[in-house]
Design a protein around this motif. Structure first.
Motif, PDB file in Angstrom:
ATOM      1  N   LYS A  30       0.871  -1.068  -0.002  1.00 31.11           N
ATOM      2  CA  LYS A  30       0.065  -0.129  -0.034  1.00 31.11           C
ATOM      3  C   LYS A  30       0.673   1.197  -0.091  1.00 31.11           C
ATOM      4  CE  LYS A  30      -4.107  -1.556  -0.266  1.00 31.11           C
ATOM      5  NZ  LYS A  30      -5.143  -1.094  -1.376  1.00 31.11           N
ATOM      6  N   SER A  32       3.927   1.505  -1.184  1.00 31.59           N
ATOM      7  CA  SER A  32       4.613   1.530  -2.633  1.00 31.59           C
ATOM      8  C   SER A  32       3.586   2.164  -3.468  1.00 31.59           C
ATOM      9  CB  SER A  32       4.894  -0.013  -2.958  1.00 31.59           C
ATOM     10  OG  SER A  32       5.399   0.247  -4.174  1.00 31.59           O
ATOM     11  N   SER A  33       2.160   1.574  -3.351  1.00 31.67           N
ATOM     12  CA  SER A  33       1.277   2.195  -4.383  1.00 31.67           C
ATOM     13  C   SER A  33       1.130   3.899  -4.136  1.00 31.67           C
ATOM     14  CB  SER A  33       0.070   1.544  -4.358  1.00 31.67           C
ATOM     15  OG  SER A  33       0.083   0.389  -4.733  1.00 31.67           O
ATOM     16  N   TYR A  34       0.911   3.974  -2.921  1.00 30.34           N
ATOM     17  CA  TYR A  34       0.813   5.548  -2.539  1.00 30.34           C
ATOM     18  C   TYR A  34       1.777   6.240  -3.135  1.00 30.34           C
ATOM     19  CZ  TYR A  34       0.679   9.783   0.591  1.00 30.34           C
ATOM     20  OH  TYR A  34       0.601  10.939   1.159  1.00 30.34           O
TER      21      TYR A  34
END
Length: 103
Positions: A30, A32-34
């Motif tokens: 999460k 990393s995606s953010y």
């Protein structure tokens, strides 16, 4: 202690460990995606600031409304951690003389 009890005792810590590792990996994914989304938004804002800033600097003036819009872009860019290039353009645009009317 029976074999079943021994296996049960060994399984519970392993299960807890597996759940913990899964939770840590989920949080990392999460984050990393953010970070990717945040970096993308910064890039888009930087591009818009750079493009508009060059346009305003070339025409040597800016309207009050356009400056207000430009400030909103810059404030979002700066709050997300944008670098000094956007700040330098923002400072140059802020120094431009005001012209009445929307551009």
């Amino acid at each position: 202690m029976t074999l079943y009890q021994i296996l049960s005792l060994c399984g519970i810590p392993s299960l807890i460990g597996a759940i913990f590792v899964s939770a840590v990996n989920y949080v990392k994914l999460k984050n990393s995606s953010y970070k990717l989304i945040k970096d993308g938004v910064i890039a888009i804002l930087h591009n818009k600031i750079y493009t508009l800033g060059k346009q305003y600097i070339a025409q040597e003036h800016i309207s009050v409304e356009a400056l207000d819009d430009f400030e909103h872009l810059y404030n979002a860019y700066h709050a997300l951690g944008g670098n000094g290039t956007g700040t330098e353009i923002y400072k140059r645009v802020k120094e431009l003389p005001m012209k009445q009317g929307k551009e």
